[in-house]
Design an enzyme around this catalytic site. Structure first.
Site, PDB file in Angstrom:
ATOM      1  N   ARG A  10      77.199 -74.126  14.420  1.00  0.00           N
ATOM      2  CA  ARG A  10      77.095 -74.343  12.738  1.00  0.00           C
ATOM      3  C   ARG A  10      76.143 -75.489  12.072  1.00  0.00           C
ATOM      4  NH1 ARG A  10      82.620 -73.427  13.224  1.00  0.00           N
ATOM      5  NH2 ARG A  10      83.147 -71.075  12.956  1.00  0.00           N
ATOM      6  N   LYS A  66      62.430 -74.193   5.496  1.00  0.00           N
ATOM      7  CA  LYS A  66      62.578 -72.602   5.639  1.00  0.00           C
ATOM      8  C   LYS A  66      62.490 -72.399   7.300  1.00  0.00           C
ATOM      9  CE  LYS A  66      60.630 -70.602   1.665  1.00  0.00           C
ATOM     10  NZ  LYS A  66      59.361 -69.610   1.451  1.00  0.00           N
ATOM     11  N   GLU A 113      45.253 -73.976   4.146  1.00  0.00           N
ATOM     12  CA  GLU A 113      46.594 -74.599   3.363  1.00  0.00           C
ATOM     13  C   GLU A 113      46.490 -75.953   2.843  1.00  0.00           C
ATOM     14  OE1 GLU A 113      49.212 -72.731   2.779  1.00  0.00           O
ATOM     15  OE2 GLU A 113      48.790 -71.269   4.621  1.00  0.00           O
ATOM     16  N   LYS A 140      53.548 -80.815  -0.557  1.00  0.00           N
ATOM     17  CA  LYS A 140      54.726 -79.657  -0.244  1.00  0.00           C
ATOM     18  C   LYS A 140      56.032 -80.519  -0.432  1.00  0.00           C
ATOM     19  CE  LYS A 140      56.372 -76.420   2.061  1.00  0.00           C
ATOM     20  NZ  LYS A 140      56.447 -75.517   3.092  1.00  0.00           N
ATOM     21  N   GLU A 150      63.383 -71.864  -3.460  1.00  0.00           N
ATOM     22  CA  GLU A 150      62.313 -71.044  -4.118  1.00  0.00           C
ATOM     23  C   GLU A 150      62.798 -70.198  -5.246  1.00  0.00           C
ATOM     24  OE1 GLU A 150      59.857 -69.003  -1.034  1.00  0.00           O
ATOM     25  OE2 GLU A 150      58.674 -68.052  -2.569  1.00  0.00           O
ATOM     26  N   ARG A 156      58.428 -73.526  -6.493  1.00  0.00           N
ATOM     27  CA  ARG A 156      58.126 -73.183  -4.770  1.00  0.00           C
ATOM     28  C   ARG A 156      56.906 -71.823  -4.919  1.00  0.00           C
ATOM     29  NH1 ARG A 156      61.776 -74.937   0.388  1.00  0.00           N
ATOM     30  NH2 ARG A 156      60.238 -74.302   1.837  1.00  0.00           N
ATOM     31  N   ASN A 213      52.698 -69.985  -3.126  1.00  0.00           N
ATOM     32  CA  ASN A 213      51.927 -68.650  -2.608  1.00  0.00           C
ATOM     33  C   ASN A 213      50.782 -68.393  -3.021  1.00  0.00           C
ATOM     34  OD1 ASN A 213      54.468 -67.998  -1.175  1.00  0.00           O
ATOM     35  ND2 ASN A 213      55.485 -67.108  -2.930  1.00  0.00           N
ATOM     36  N   HIS A 248      48.420 -66.066  -1.225  1.00  0.00           N
ATOM     37  CA  HIS A 248      49.377 -65.291  -0.277  1.00  0.00           C
ATOM     38  C   HIS A 248      49.584 -64.012  -0.543  1.00  0.00           C
ATOM     39  CE1 HIS A 248      49.734 -69.444   1.281  1.00  0.00           C
ATOM     40  NE2 HIS A 248      50.554 -69.052   2.214  1.00  0.00           N
ATOM     41  N   HIS A 251      49.063 -61.626   2.565  1.00  0.00           N
ATOM     42  CA  HIS A 251      50.136 -60.746   3.193  1.00  0.00           C
ATOM     43  C   HIS A 251      49.689 -59.262   3.257  1.00  0.00           C
ATOM     44  CE1 HIS A 251      52.902 -63.642   3.996  1.00  0.00           C
ATOM     45  NE2 HIS A 251      53.137 -64.174   2.726  1.00  0.00           N
ATOM     46  N   HIS A 284      46.445 -67.011   9.723  1.00  0.00           N
ATOM     47  CA  HIS A 284      47.179 -66.925   8.474  1.00  0.00           C
ATOM     48  C   HIS A 284      46.136 -67.482   7.381  1.00  0.00           C
ATOM     49  CE1 HIS A 284      50.255 -66.805   5.636  1.00  0.00           C
ATOM     50  NE2 HIS A 284      50.328 -68.243   5.428  1.00  0.00           N
TER      51      HIS A 284
HETATM   52  P1  NAD Z   1      51.799 -71.472  16.230  1.00  0.00           P
HETATM   53  O1  NAD Z   1      52.952 -72.070  16.163  1.00  0.00           O
HETATM   54  O2  NAD Z   1      51.786 -70.045  16.827  1.00  0.00           O
HETATM   55  O3  NAD Z   1      50.557 -72.421  16.724  1.00  0.00           O
HETATM   56  C1  NAD Z   1      49.391 -71.635  16.686  1.00  0.00           C
HETATM   57  C2  NAD Z   1      48.658 -71.898  18.190  1.00  0.00           C
HETATM   58  O4  NAD Z   1      48.277 -73.244  18.325  1.00  0.00           O
HETATM   59  C3  NAD Z   1      49.892 -71.655  19.237  1.00  0.00           C
HETATM   60  O5  NAD Z   1      49.047 -70.970  20.206  1.00  0.00           O
HETATM   61  C4  NAD Z   1      50.206 -72.698  19.620  1.00  0.00           C
HETATM   62  O6  NAD Z   1      50.553 -72.896  21.099  1.00  0.00           O
HETATM   63  C5  NAD Z   1      49.090 -73.731  19.372  1.00  0.00           C
HETATM   64  N1  NAD Z   1      49.240 -75.205  19.282  1.00  0.00           N
HETATM   65  C6  NAD Z   1      49.897 -75.669  18.372  1.00  0.00           C
HETATM   66  N2  NAD Z   1      49.782 -76.929  18.327  1.00  0.00           N
HETATM   67  C7  NAD Z   1      48.922 -77.315  19.359  1.00  0.00           C
HETATM   68  C8  NAD Z   1      48.226 -78.574  19.831  1.00  0.00           C
HETATM   69  N3  NAD Z   1      48.618 -79.830  19.265  1.00  0.00           N
HETATM   70  N4  NAD Z   1      47.566 -78.574  20.776  1.00  0.00           N
HETATM   71  C9  NAD Z   1      47.256 -77.118  21.256  1.00  0.00           C
HETATM   72  N5  NAD Z   1      47.723 -76.088  21.173  1.00  0.00           N
HETATM   73  C10 NAD Z   1      48.709 -76.101  19.982  1.00  0.00           C
HETATM   74  O7  NAD Z   1      51.317 -71.151  14.574  1.00  0.00           O
HETATM   75  P2  NAD Z   1      51.058 -72.009  13.246  1.00  0.00           P
HETATM   76  O8  NAD Z   1      49.968 -71.694  12.577  1.00  0.00           O
HETATM   77  O9  NAD Z   1      51.241 -73.540  13.581  1.00  0.00           O
HETATM   78  O10 NAD Z   1      52.224 -71.689  12.396  1.00  0.00           O
HETATM   79  C11 NAD Z   1      52.334 -70.160  11.888  1.00  0.00           C
HETATM   80  C12 NAD Z   1      53.880 -69.848  12.047  1.00  0.00           C
HETATM   81  O11 NAD Z   1      54.436 -70.554  10.960  1.00  0.00           O
HETATM   82  C13 NAD Z   1      53.990 -68.501  11.338  1.00  0.00           C
HETATM   83  O12 NAD Z   1      55.229 -68.147  12.026  1.00  0.00           O
HETATM   84  C14 NAD Z   1      54.490 -68.688  10.028  1.00  0.00           C
HETATM   85  O13 NAD Z   1      55.238 -67.759   9.475  1.00  0.00           O
HETATM   86  C15 NAD Z   1      55.102 -70.090  10.017  1.00  0.00           C
HETATM   87  N6  NAD Z   1      55.255 -70.725   8.885  1.00  0.00           N
HETATM   88  C16 NAD Z   1      56.407 -71.151   8.316  1.00  0.00           C
HETATM   89  C17 NAD Z   1      56.490 -71.827   7.109  1.00  0.00           C
HETATM   90  C18 NAD Z   1      57.838 -72.406   6.656  1.00  0.00           C
HETATM   91  O14 NAD Z   1      57.698 -72.913   5.546  1.00  0.00           O
HETATM   92  N7  NAD Z   1      58.757 -72.311   7.440  1.00  0.00           N
HETATM   93  C19 NAD Z   1      55.268 -72.126   6.424  1.00  0.00           C
HETATM   94  C20 NAD Z   1      54.102 -71.744   6.742  1.00  0.00           C
HETATM   95  C21 NAD Z   1      54.015 -70.969   8.028  1.00  0.00           C
END
Ligand code: NAD
Length: 470
Positions: free
Chosen positions: A229, A251, A293, A335, A345, A349, A353, A356, A360, A373
């Site tokens: 939990r 999130k 971003e 942020k 949101e 918040r 977007n 976005h 999307h 992304h």
């Molecule tokens: P990711 O976590 O897949 O990382 C991108 C790539 O970079 C991966 O291959 C990872 O292994 C590599 N990587 C990360 N850090 C590294 C480092 N320091 N050195 C070498 N390789 C590294 O993707 P991302 O772009 O970080 O995040 C995208 C994800 O985040 C999506 O799933 C998206 O939905 C989510 N997201 C969530 C929120 C939220 O508010 N929770 C906001 C935006 C995005």
């Protein structure tokens, strides 16, 4: 020393002044109360002094606090930035950061705090911060063991160092790595982690450290939010998207075969530690995608950040320590400021977007395989800016300014090889559609957003066609 600012809203200040005046014994009337409109004077004075308040190390919002509670908050803040960290990590913390960007400390660190109705936590940003992770987790009150959850890419570069730092701080540490990539953000992977935690006889006081990009942050956060939990969560983002976006705001979640992020929760971490040195191993395309971003944050909230990005593009692309720390700290603070005001949101918040809605659509229409992304967001921001211009909300110069900064960072303003109908269809199915209308986040200026649900469908379609075909 540590400077702590005790903040209050103007009407609270006025109430307190009036109360003082009522209760005071033959006290002279405070000069502020003599003004024709004391509330207005307080507002103006506060605005004038704000840059100085922002230089404090920690801000306590005292409006709803008793004197004892305010004292507790001061101690709480002092614990984070007090004697131990003060010597090593220069930190500025502002809980209402994000309106004008957080003040940047002269040195390599900068930070902000997220303050929601129920949670309060710092975001540390700096070069080489991983070395202090152990002490920071201790200071956040974690006393049990630590489970690192990471992906194989990130762990290869930063896993052993993280483990050692935590062990040196006296924690019992183990780790679980998942394959890198979006596919790991699944219920199945989460189940694998639950099995592992049960097998390790993990207890409620044990913390989960999410070491990785947004995928790891969302997945590990989801596990932390539900295991027993809820167990303490520490976000250690290693991608730029993680540092300025996904690790901040709580999130967490996993994907469902029918859609992204369909299963999840709001679950805030105990702290966020963004060591920008880890970005040196991030693949270049991922890094560039992350800058989208940051540019988005500047466009929706902060002309000053936009100037920083425009004037220091080269240094930022080369991860110059000082400037990168500054830009990431600003962006993280934006942020943090937004989610502090609107955790779930329900309102503000939404402005995150910006870009976005189209992004999307592009991602869904291409099966999440064509664009990173940030690349899709970059194109989406150009669409949103163009719609803003056509509605005569935004000056053409601002649209061009956005195009130029995106292009300087190597981000796309348009694309080819995408099916328009698929994009449009995906957009009408988009989860941001409320009551059948698309809610567009638009701009009226750099740093000023406008939400509109009356954008004519033909206008949107024409703009999107222009983005795809040009
Ligand atoms: P990711 O976590 O897949 O990382 C991108 C790539 O970079 C991966 O291959 C990872 O292994 C590599 N990587 C990360 N850090 C590294 C480092 N320091 N050195 C070498 N390789 C590294 O993707 P991302 O772009 O970080 O995040 C995208 C994800 O985040 C999506 O799933 C998206 O939905 C989510 N997201 C969530 C929120 C939220 O508010 N929770 C906001 C935006 C995005």
């Amino acid at each position: 020393g540590v400077v702590i600012c005790l903040e209050a809203k103007p009407d609270t200040i006025l109430k307190r002044l009036l109360k003082d005046a009522e209760e005071g014994d033959n006290q002279e009337v405070r000069p502020l109360l003599k003004a024709p409109n004391p509330l207005k004077s307080i507002v103006e004075l506060k605005a004038f002094r704000q840059p100085y308040y922002a230089l404090s190390d920690w801000t306590v919002h005292t409006d709803d606090l008793t004197i004892e509670e305010a004292a507790e908050e001061v101690i709480h803040g002092w614990r984070y930035i007090g004697s131990k960290t003060r010597d090593r990590v220069p930190v500025s913390a502002v809980s209402d950061a994000g309106k004008s960007g957080a003040p940047y400390s002269e040195h390599t660190g900068a930070a902000c705090v997220v303050r929601t109705e129920t949670e309060y936590y710092p975001v540390f940003v700096g070069w080489g911060l991983l070395d202090q992770l152990g002490t920071q987790i201790q200071q956040a009150g974690v006393r049990g063991g630590v489970h690192i959850i990471s992906d194989d890419n990130v762990f290869r570069f930063h896993g052993e160092r993280t483990k050692k730092v935590l062990e040196d701080a006296g924690f019992v540490v183990d780790s679980f790595t998942v394959p890198s990539g979006e596919r790991s953000k699944s219920f199945e992977t989460a189940t694998g982690i639950f099995d592992w935690l049960v097998q390790r006889r993990s207890e409620r006081g044990d913390a989960i450290v999410a070491l990785g990009g947004g995928v790891v942050g969302d997945l590990a956060g989801f596990v932390a939010s539900t295991f027993l939990r809820g167990v303490p969560l520490v976000q250690v983002p290693t991608s730029l998207i993680g540092m300025v976006d996904s690790a901040i705001g709580g999130k967490v979640g996993v994907n469902h075969p029918q859609g992204k992020n369909l299963i999840g929760a709001f679950y805030q971490p105990r702290l966020v530690v963004a060591d920008i040195q880890t970005l040196t191993t991030l693949p270049r395309r991922e890094l560039i995608s992350g800058w989208a971003e940051v540019i988005k944050h500047a466009m929706i909230r902060d002309p000053q950040l936009l100037e920083l990005l425009e004037n220091h593009t080269q240094e930022l692309m080369e991860l110059n320590e000082k400037v990168t720390a500054e830009a990431v700290a600003y962006s993280a603070a934006i942020k943090a400021g937004i989610v502090s005001e609107d955790e779930k949101e329900l309102g503000l918040r939404t402005i995150l977007n910006y870009g976005h809605t189209i992004a999307h659509g592009l991602e869904t229409a291409t099966g999440y395989g064509k664009f990173l992304h940030g690349e899709a967001v970059s194109i989406g921001m150009m669409g949103a800016a163009e719609i803003s211009r056509q509605l005569e909300l935004l000056a053409p110069e601002a649209v061009e300014r956005q195009r130029e900064v995106l292009s300087k960072f190597g981000l796309p303003a348009a694309c080819s090889g995408v099916n328009l109908d698929s994009v449009l269809q995906a957009m009408h199915l988009d989860k941001k559609v409320k009551d059948g209308k698309v809610r567009w986040v638009l701009l009226s200026d750099v740093g000023q957003t406008v939400i509109r649900d009356d954008v004519p469908g033909e206008m949107a379609e024409k703009v999107i066609r222009g983005l795809i075909q040009s």
